[in-house]
Design an enzyme around this catalytic site. Sequence first.
Site, short mmCIF file in Angstrom:
data_model
loop_
_atom_site.label_atom_id
_atom_site.label_comp_id
_atom_site.label_asym_id
_atom_site.label_seq_id
_atom_site.Cartn_x
_atom_site.Cartn_y
_atom_site.Cartn_z
N SER A 223 0.86 -1.19 0.00
CA SER A 223 0.00 0.00 0.00
C SER A 223 0.89 1.24 0.00
CB SER A 223 -0.85 0.00 1.27
OG SER A 223 -1.54 1.22 1.41
N TYR B 156 -1.95 0.63 10.62
CA TYR B 156 -1.91 0.12 9.24
C TYR B 156 -0.55 0.44 8.62
CZ TYR B 156 -3.66 -0.81 4.46
OH TYR B 156 -3.86 -1.30 3.18
P1 NAP Z 1 -11.34 -5.88 0.36
O1 NAP Z 1 -12.32 -5.70 -0.75
O2 NAP Z 1 -11.81 -5.65 1.77
O3 NAP Z 1 -10.70 -7.34 0.26
C1 NAP Z 1 -9.92 -7.89 1.30
C2 NAP Z 1 -9.78 -9.37 1.08
O4 NAP Z 1 -8.95 -9.90 2.12
C3 NAP Z 1 -11.11 -10.10 1.15
O5 NAP Z 1 -11.20 -11.03 0.10
C4 NAP Z 1 -11.05 -10.81 2.49
O6 NAP Z 1 -11.75 -12.07 2.41
C5 NAP Z 1 -9.56 -11.06 2.64
N1 NAP Z 1 -9.19 -11.32 4.01
C6 NAP Z 1 -9.32 -10.50 5.09
N2 NAP Z 1 -8.93 -11.15 6.19
C7 NAP Z 1 -8.56 -12.41 5.80
C8 NAP Z 1 -8.11 -13.55 6.49
N3 NAP Z 1 -7.92 -13.55 7.83
N4 NAP Z 1 -7.83 -14.67 5.79
C9 NAP Z 1 -8.02 -14.69 4.44
N5 NAP Z 1 -8.45 -13.65 3.74
C10 NAP Z 1 -8.73 -12.52 4.42
O7 NAP Z 1 -10.10 -4.90 0.16
P2 NAP Z 1 -9.04 -4.73 -1.03
O8 NAP Z 1 -8.90 -3.28 -1.25
O9 NAP Z 1 -9.35 -5.59 -2.17
O10 NAP Z 1 -7.72 -5.22 -0.28
C11 NAP Z 1 -6.80 -6.12 -0.84
C12 NAP Z 1 -5.40 -5.74 -0.40
O11 NAP Z 1 -5.08 -4.46 -0.95
C13 NAP Z 1 -5.20 -5.62 1.11
O12 NAP Z 1 -3.94 -6.17 1.45
C14 NAP Z 1 -5.20 -4.11 1.34
O13 NAP Z 1 -4.48 -3.77 2.49
C15 NAP Z 1 -4.52 -3.65 0.07
N6 NAP Z 1 -4.74 -2.24 -0.32
C16 NAP Z 1 -5.99 -1.74 -0.50
C17 NAP Z 1 -6.13 -0.41 -0.87
C18 NAP Z 1 -7.49 0.23 -1.07
O14 NAP Z 1 -7.57 1.48 -1.07
N7 NAP Z 1 -8.55 -0.51 -1.27
C19 NAP Z 1 -5.01 0.40 -1.07
C20 NAP Z 1 -3.76 -0.16 -0.90
C21 NAP Z 1 -3.63 -1.47 -0.53
P3 NAP Z 1 -12.64 -12.73 3.58
O15 NAP Z 1 -13.19 -11.61 4.40
O16 NAP Z 1 -13.67 -13.50 2.81
O17 NAP Z 1 -11.68 -13.61 4.33
#
Ligand code: NAP
Length: 244
Positions: free
Chosen positions: A131, A144
Amino acid sequence: MTQRVAVVTGASSGIGAAAARALAADGWHVVVGARRLDRLETLAAEIGGTALALDVTDDASVDAFAAAVERCDLLVNNAGGAVGTTPLAEADLDEWRWMYDVNVLGTVRVTKALLPKLVASGDGLVVTIGSIAAREPYKGGAGYNAAKHAEAALTRVLRLELLEQPLRVCEIDPGMVETEFSLVRFAGDAERAAKVYEGITPLSAEDVAEAIRWVASLPAHVNIDTMMIMPRSQAGASVVHREP
Ligand code: NAP
């Protein structure tokens, strides 16, 4: 199995689900893991992949998941997220533990469990979704920021330590992506989550998925070490231009 196999963690939503679709369209057999198995099964049926339950914070779950993966050429460490924006002076250690466990230890657990198969593939690739929070601190981001900085550090150490192996390691650091991320961060408060993206065009999950697909499509001798991807109107963790 002759088809190359990609494992995507956190594929039940957002970037992970989009990455699974993009990789499948590029010819990969994709194994999707997360806790919400119902969502994964729908996705796997759509892309001809394999759905496996996975909780990256649980040793036994990770072991069972890794044992069920026969072959692994690509691992996308994507499962993760943030909870809260509590100032450091009032730090909630449960929030910190959650973020450290899923983003840092979760990435270590899954990477460690699948490394033998990645190396055995002869051309393994680990892509970790970090991130902008891994690069720049911001107010309300301490827990975070700390977790994503740690995840970035372990990803870079992996690259150093396995340099003699047929393994590539890449860290992709996105800025604001509209997924369920903010909904999770604000404990289901949809109004507050929507405000994060007010007045800007954020990245979509598909934008980041395309970067993952591209990194994974490069020849074996090309390692993209780090990549930052931001919306045009975001130039830093807290530098955002919003249209009125
Ligand atoms: P999201 O839509 O909330 O997706 C998060 C995913 O992580 C979900 O599929 C969730 O699945 C899974 N997850 C959470 N806890 C877990 C666990 N204990 N075991 C297995 N899976 C787990 O958010 P996203 O934006 O796609 O996030 C994906 C990645 O991108 C993350 O690492 C986040 O930190 C990073 N990121 C996001 C942003 C942003 O602005 N959106 C920016 C930079 C980086 P379940 O709940 O079904 O387990």
